[in-house]
Design an enzyme around this catalytic site. Structure first.
Site, PDB file in Angstrom:
ATOM      1  N   ASP A   1     -34.990  -3.425  -8.105  1.00 56.34           N
ATOM      2  CA  ASP A   1     -35.184  -2.307  -7.175  1.00 56.34           C
ATOM      3  C   ASP A   1     -36.333  -2.576  -6.184  1.00 56.34           C
ATOM      4  OD1 ASP A   1     -33.905  -1.588  -9.618  1.00 56.34           O
ATOM      5  OD2 ASP A   1     -34.221   0.542  -9.196  1.00 56.34           O
TER       6      ASP A   1
ATOM      7  N   GLU B   1     -31.940   1.013  -3.847  1.00 66.02           N
ATOM      8  CA  GLU B   1     -31.981   2.483  -3.907  1.00 66.02           C
ATOM      9  C   GLU B   1     -33.344   3.079  -3.573  1.00 66.02           C
ATOM     10  OE1 GLU B   1     -31.655   4.493  -7.629  1.00 66.02           O
ATOM     11  OE2 GLU B   1     -33.463   3.527  -8.387  1.00 66.02           O
ATOM     12  N   ASN B   2     -34.420   2.269  -3.667  1.00 64.72           N
ATOM     13  CA  ASN B   2     -35.769   2.779  -3.389  1.00 64.72           C
ATOM     14  C   ASN B   2     -36.389   2.148  -2.142  1.00 64.72           C
ATOM     15  OD1 ASN B   2     -35.795   2.153  -6.741  1.00 64.72           O
ATOM     16  ND2 ASN B   2     -36.105   4.264  -6.087  1.00 64.72           N
TER      17      ASN B   2
ATOM     18  N   ASN C   1     -29.277   6.153  -8.665  1.00 63.89           N
ATOM     19  CA  ASN C   1     -29.422   7.609  -8.593  1.00 63.89           C
ATOM     20  C   ASN C   1     -30.100   8.070  -7.306  1.00 63.89           C
ATOM     21  OD1 ASN C   1     -31.525   6.156 -10.143  1.00 63.89           O
ATOM     22  ND2 ASN C   1     -32.593   8.123 -10.086  1.00 63.89           N
ATOM     23  N   HIS C   2     -30.753   7.154  -6.584  1.00 61.70           N
ATOM     24  CA  HIS C   2     -31.393   7.538  -5.311  1.00 61.70           C
ATOM     25  C   HIS C   2     -30.513   7.242  -4.091  1.00 61.70           C
ATOM     26  CE1 HIS C   2     -35.192   8.774  -7.013  1.00 61.70           C
ATOM     27  NE2 HIS C   2     -35.252   7.662  -7.728  1.00 61.70           N
TER      28      HIS C   2
ATOM     29  N   HIS D   1     -27.106   0.417 -13.582  1.00 61.45           N
ATOM     30  CA  HIS D   1     -28.297   1.163 -13.218  1.00 61.45           C
ATOM     31  C   HIS D   1     -28.472   2.283 -14.239  1.00 61.45           C
ATOM     32  CE1 HIS D   1     -31.283   2.051 -10.119  1.00 61.45           C
ATOM     33  NE2 HIS D   1     -31.101   3.314 -10.429  1.00 61.45           N
TER      34      HIS D   1
ATOM     35  N   HIS E   1     -33.116   0.076 -12.546  1.00 58.87           N
ATOM     36  CA  HIS E   1     -33.533   1.480 -12.604  1.00 58.87           C
ATOM     37  C   HIS E   1     -34.877   1.718 -13.289  1.00 58.87           C
ATOM     38  CE1 HIS E   1     -33.529   5.859 -12.819  1.00 58.87           C
ATOM     39  NE2 HIS E   1     -33.611   5.794 -14.129  1.00 58.87           N
TER      40      HIS E   1
ATOM     41  N   HIS F   1     -37.403  -0.249 -13.450  1.00 67.54           N
ATOM     42  CA  HIS F   1     -38.447  -0.943 -12.676  1.00 67.54           C
ATOM     43  C   HIS F   1     -39.349  -1.807 -13.558  1.00 67.54           C
ATOM     44  CE1 HIS F   1     -38.204   1.910  -8.921  1.00 67.54           C
ATOM     45  NE2 HIS F   1     -37.022   1.644  -9.438  1.00 67.54           N
TER      46      HIS F   1
HETATM   47 FE   LIG Z   1     -35.085   2.342  -8.827  1.00 68.62          FE
HETATM   48 FE   LIG Z   2     -32.826   4.515 -10.237  1.00 66.98          FE
END
Ligand SMILES: [Fe+2]
Ligand SMILES: [Fe+2]
Length: 258
Positions: A8, A39-40, A67-68, A149, A174, A176
């Site tokens: 990520d 996603e981040n 999820n982001h 994820h 996810h 991290h």
């Molecule tokens: Fe993430």
């Molecule tokens: Fe995530």
């Protein structure tokens, strides 16, 4: 076939990290294809068209999500048309974007699938059964790579076993935080529970430490911001053989200034 996976990418620091580190990796290793979780990438939450282009220009071939995915509304302007952005496949039918893509790499077809876990996360469709469905559509590809994820180590390990011998690689994202369990499962699938993040080293999974501490100490709402300072870039290098199986999986980590 040599694949580089980067975890990520968190905010500006994570983007700077991957832009600096990718050329260093390519100097030392043969890499045919680069997948990163995006996603981040935009301020810690979500992805914008400009930032996606910035990351593709840095050499990343495919961005997977999580999820982001929907945190930046600008994502809706590209997610249906940009084949290099893959969001979790087990969102309900009708969700914008695509859950997998097939990419031509050195004369081979490489499928990249993104799935999201359901333990301590949103209740999406079953990732295990969704993957069974997708595999029926991927019978003619040479390599299948899955970004799972998910939060729970057990759910991730279970999916690794479920897909052993049916895909080339299952890597987790996810949390991290990288795990030290990279291995090749008996059926020939490379597996790691989490590849870790590419983001601010001095942070709580990418977020400014003081904001997270305030949240834990007071239980009051906090607006989280990505941290600044040096980067850590975490990922894996995976070698795949002609028959679609894995022969090597190695964790990599680069810390700015080291
Ligand atoms: Fe993430
Ligand atoms: Fe995530």
């Amino acid at each position: 076939m040599n694949i580089l996976i980067l975890g990520d990418i968190v905010g500006r620091v994570g983007r700077r990290g991957v832009k600096e580190v990718i050329p260093r990796i390519l100097e030392k290793h043969m890499v045919d294809f680069i997948i990163a979780n995006g996603e981040n990438a935009a301020g810690g939450n979500g992805l914008t068209p400009e930032i996606a282009q910035e990351l593709f220009a840095a050499g990343i071939n495919v961005l997977t999500m999580g999820n982001h995915t929907w945190d930046k509304k600008e994502i809706f302007t590209i997610i249906n048309d940009e084949a290099r952005i893959i969001r979790p496949a087990n969102y309900p039918p009708g969700t914008p974007g695509q859950g997998y893509g097939i990419f031509r790499v050195n004369g081979k077809n490489v499928a990249v699938v993104n799935l999201m876990g359901r333990v301590f996360m949103a209740e999406l469709d079953c990732p295990f059964r969704k993957m069974d469905e997708i595999l029926l559509e991927l019978q003619d590809v040479d390599y299948i790579i899955v970004d799972f994820h998910a939060e729970a180590t057990s759910e991730k390990i279970a999916l690794g076993w479920y897909l052993d011998g049916r895909v080339s690689l299952v890597f987790g994202t996810h949390t991290h935080v990288p795990t030290a369990d990279e291995r090749i499962l008996p059926g020939g699938t490379a597996y790691i529970t989490d590849v870790g993040m590419s983001g601010p080293l001095n942070s709580v999974i990418g977020v400014k430490t003081n904001l997270v501490l305030q949240k834990f100490l007071t239980q009051m709402p906090q607006r989280f911001e990505s941290a600044s300072g040096p980067y850590i870039v975490s990922g894996i290098l995976v070698s795949l053989t002609e028959d679609g199986k894995a022969e090597n999986i190695t964790r990599i980590q680069y810390i700015e200034g080291e």
